[in-house]
Design an enzyme around this catalytic site. Structure first.
Site, PDB file in Angstrom:
ATOM      1  N   LYS A 121     -59.093  37.651 -24.100  1.00  0.00           N
ATOM      2  CA  LYS A 121     -59.218  36.939 -24.906  1.00  0.00           C
ATOM      3  C   LYS A 121     -60.552  36.277 -25.358  1.00  0.00           C
ATOM      4  O   LYS A 121     -60.812  35.394 -24.378  1.00  0.00           O
ATOM      5  CB  LYS A 121     -58.002  36.007 -25.335  1.00  0.00           C
ATOM      6  CG  LYS A 121     -57.634  35.465 -26.846  1.00  0.00           C
ATOM      7  CD  LYS A 121     -56.167  34.997 -26.564  1.00  0.00           C
ATOM      8  CE  LYS A 121     -55.797  34.235 -27.759  1.00  0.00           C
ATOM      9  NZ  LYS A 121     -54.600  33.251 -27.462  1.00  0.00           N
TER      10      LYS A 121
HETATM   11  C1  E4P Z   1     -52.773  32.291 -30.716  1.00  0.00           C
HETATM   12  O1  E4P Z   1     -53.216  33.205 -29.814  1.00  0.00           O
HETATM   13  C2  E4P Z   1     -52.735  30.924 -29.922  1.00  0.00           C
HETATM   14  O2  E4P Z   1     -52.477  30.674 -28.764  1.00  0.00           O
HETATM   15  C3  E4P Z   1     -51.733  30.229 -30.890  1.00  0.00           C
HETATM   16  O3  E4P Z   1     -50.959  30.738 -31.676  1.00  0.00           O
HETATM   17  C4  E4P Z   1     -52.031  28.811 -31.310  1.00  0.00           C
HETATM   18  O4  E4P Z   1     -51.028  28.301 -32.023  1.00  0.00           O
HETATM   19  P1  E4P Z   1     -50.901  26.830 -32.728  1.00  0.00           P
HETATM   20  O5  E4P Z   1     -51.908  26.630 -33.717  1.00  0.00           O
HETATM   21  O6  E4P Z   1     -49.435  26.528 -32.941  1.00  0.00           O
HETATM   22  O7  E4P Z   1     -51.392  26.031 -31.367  1.00  0.00           O
END
Ligand code: E4P
Length: 217
Positions: free
Chosen positions: A83
């Site tokens: 990622k």
């Molecule tokens: C995506 O890959 C992120 O880890 C995640 O969905 C972020 O979510 P949040 O905005 O609730 O922290």
């Protein structure tokens, strides 16, 4: 639509496997930090539970170091998806990973044009953050619809992974909007099963059934 769990907690993942609700996992530096464990250790443990895609995020910010870190993460298992953030360095690293056969999830996407450049860089997944857009009074789900339309018209094969999904309602809307996958906390995924009318209906069935049973003397 695939269900990815957004967690670094292995016990939560085991519960979802048991329910048949785990098609993949995403983590991020905040979730790993919360677990209090080493990134590589957590990712290895998750890969031992599932052979489905597991996103592991680099914490380096320059292309060179992202590539080094991403290669180390990708070596943990064949299902690791590296990622990277949606920055210039992140997209250069994405390109390098794609050319060496490593799958990439481009994260922190907040606009249609960002989703387009990620697709052009060959991202396997694009992660538009629905909840964080809603947090600032923008329409997160509209972004998913717009990306779906453009990816279909332009024939980009990058998968739309709706992220920052925080409720059952979000999840249903992401399905309607044509997301290929969603990532949400384990509690949100388990919460999909619940409905008050199911609970009330079951209680009534049980009460009616019991009323016909012979009473113990
Ligand atoms: C995506 O890959 C992120 O880890 C995640 O969905 C972020 O979510 P949040 O905005 O609730 O922290």
């Amino acid at each position: 639509m695939d269900f990815f769990a957004d967690t670094a907690e292995v016990s939560e993942l085991r519960q979802l496997v048991g329910l048949g609700l785990l098609d993949g996992v995403t983590t991020n530096p905040s979730l790993i930090a919360k677990s209090g464990r080493k990134m590589t250790e957590v990712i290895a443990e998750i890969c031992a539970i599932t052979s489905r895609p597991v996103s592991a995020e680099v914490v380096a910010t320059s292309t060179e170091y992202m590539i080094a870190e991403g290669k180390e993460l990708a070596a943990i298992g064949p299902n690791v998806v590296v990622k990277v953030p949606l920055t210039e360095d992140g997209l250069s690293a994405c390109r390098a990973f794609v050319l060496s056969g490593i799958k990439v999830n481009v994260t922190l996407c907040f606009s249609l044009v960002q989703a387009i450049v990620a697709a052009k860089a060959g991202a396997t997944y694009i992660s538009p953050f629905v909840g964080r857009l809603d947090d600032i009074n923008l329409d997160g789900m509209q972004l998913i619809r717009d990306i779906r339309d453009v990816y279909d018209v332009q024939r980009y094969d990058t998968q739309i992974l709706a992220a920052s999904v925080r409720s059952a309602n979000h999840l249903g809307e992401a399905a309607l909007a044509g997301a290929d996958a969603v990532t949400a906390p384990a509690a949100v995924l388990r919460g999909l099963i619940k409905h008050p009318l199911t609970d009330a209906g079951l209680a009534k069935f049980m009460a009616d059934w019991q009323s016909t049973q012979p009473r113990p003397v």
